[in-house]
Each structure stands twice: as structure tokens, then as C-alpha cells.
Design an enzyme around this catalytic site. Sequence first.
Site, short mmCIF file in Angstrom:
data_model
loop_
_atom_site.label_atom_id
_atom_site.label_comp_id
_atom_site.label_asym_id
_atom_site.label_seq_id
_atom_site.Cartn_x
_atom_site.Cartn_y
_atom_site.Cartn_z
N ASP A 1 -15.74 24.49 -49.37
CA ASP A 1 -16.83 24.72 -48.41
C ASP A 1 -17.98 25.51 -49.04
OD1 ASP A 1 -14.82 23.70 -46.60
OD2 ASP A 1 -14.04 25.73 -46.42
N GLU B 1 -17.05 17.72 -38.95
CA GLU B 1 -17.17 19.15 -39.24
C GLU B 1 -18.11 19.36 -40.41
OE1 GLU B 1 -13.09 20.23 -40.15
OE2 GLU B 1 -13.32 19.70 -42.26
#
Length: 327
Positions: A19, A199
Site C-alpha cells: 500500500d 479498495e
Amino acid sequence: MAKANAETIQNPIVYERADPWVYLHSDGYYYFTGSVPGYQSIELRRAKSLNELEDAERKTVWQAHESGPMSELIWAPEIHFIADKWYIYFAASDNEEIRNENHHHRMFVIENNASDPFEGEWEEKGQVITQFESFSLDATVFEHQEKLYYVWAQQDPRIPGNSNLYLSEMENPWTLKGKQLLLSIPEYPWEQIGFMVNEGPAVLKRNGKIFITYSGSATDENYAMGLLWTDENSDLLNGFSWHKSQEPVFQTSERNSQYGPGHNSFTKGADGEDILVYHARPEKNQAGDPLANPNRHAVAQPFTWDEKGFPVFGEPVANNKLEMKVN
């Protein structure tokens, strides 16, 4: 600093950081953060080039609580500079013994008033409250036409799947206001492998449009990136303003040994070129929960634009570090 391109960027730029979020500030530093293995802290790094981030100055700016809703599974922090203050958005969860569908990830914000985010104190501003209480994560923010917007992933028990994307205007960097738009659901087959997921949104404004990339499916080799877009002068909170690609725009490259690329951010190279930053695995997940495997590394590569003004991300580049290592 040498021009950042596919030949000169030394990938991975940071090992074992899923991420990845890279923000190039006006002070010339690339500020980097991402999910730290073990998921118990938020680490911030900075360097004057992408290639220096692996060995860069770093600081743990926040630690998980011993108990409660900010005690475990600290995921996907992002650092933003808004109205001369620093903010980090991140997801956190309850302790395992009480974690369930009603007590799981929520989004939180910390703030730093110092001009240097490595100095000063990070103050907890609390949970970002949405219209319903449920699993939520992966928020990002962007400013447009003097308004601040919040994009995030959240589960709605009424909609099949693990998470959808939502959009809202913000009253301030930790408070939403007004309408909250259901922006995207995992409706296509490529978004539903392993888990039904939308997401990891990231925003890119260019060529009279606002683009939002996001990631879908499980976090193994099936993870891939999709694309939403709208006209910059449209009503952003009108669902009919938005369009969605039916196919992924960035996905696994077996020939380059980059598996499950996604949860990206955007930055600029030394000459102003557009850079895509994402995590990927050097091999398929062999066994067990892929979230427990720390081999998601941060990778950076330039991208281009087509004649219609849309981003062309191409194929994930092969890692070119002479020696692979882990922290």
C-alpha cells in the site's frame, strides 16, 4: 537528481511495504509511508529521490494502542498536506478477541501542525464517521474547486461483497459533510476473484478530468487496478457523472515476475514526468493468507497518456535491483 524513468528507477524502491503512498512536497522531499509488516505502527520516510527511499531517513510517528479500536491491523497509511498541516489517514482494528463484523476496521486521522512532519506532535483526531458503521479502510483525500473530498472503501451489508467505494465532501480533514455517494461496487469478474473488493483509491487530475484508480479482488496474484473518471466540471456527487472501465488497467505480469500489482499512488519524477507507485509480489502467493506474507514490495514506474487524455499504465516493470533483500 537523475531523471526518473524505467531504466533509472531501481525497483523495488522500498522492500516489504504494501500500500505504498508517495507524496512529493514543496521542500523537494519524497515522503513515503505504507503498511509495515506486523501492522502495529505508522512509519514515515523521506528522501530527495525515489531511489533513496529504501535507505532513507525514517521515523515511527504513531504506534497502535494496547487495546481498543486502534490496537491492531494498522493498514495503508497515507500522508497529505492540507491547509499548511500534515495529516495521515489509516485503517485500524480492534483486538482479535473482540474483532467481528461489527468491530473491525475503521478509518482514523492524525494531524501534525509542524512544518516538518518529522518534528512536532501527531495528534489523534479520531475516527472518520460515515453514514453507517461498518468495515471501512483505504481512504484518500483530494482538493477540487476549493472543496476537500474523501474517497474510501466500506462494506454495506445490503450489497454483496467485501467493500465498495464511496465519495463525500469534507467539512474539515477529519469530518464528512453532506451526501455520501456510492461510487463503485465490485461488479465485474476481475474484481471478484477470491473476494469481491473495490479498495485502495488514488486520485489523478489531468486533461480536464478527474481519474480514480482503485484495486480489486484478493491481495494475491489476482489483485489488479481499475479506473473511474469524470469531467472536472461535473457534479462529483452525482453518480451519473462517473464512468468505469470494465477491464483492469494494470494487472499481473508473469513475464516480469510482478504479481498482484495494486493499491497505488501517484507522484512526479525529476523532470515532472508522471510516476505510478504500487505494490506487487515477486511470485504467486504459495500458501496461507496472502496478507500474512510480507513480500509485497513498493515499485515505481513512469506512465503516459493516450490521445483521449487517459492514463496508459502499461505493464508492471521487472525488478532491477542487483540484489534482492528484505528489511
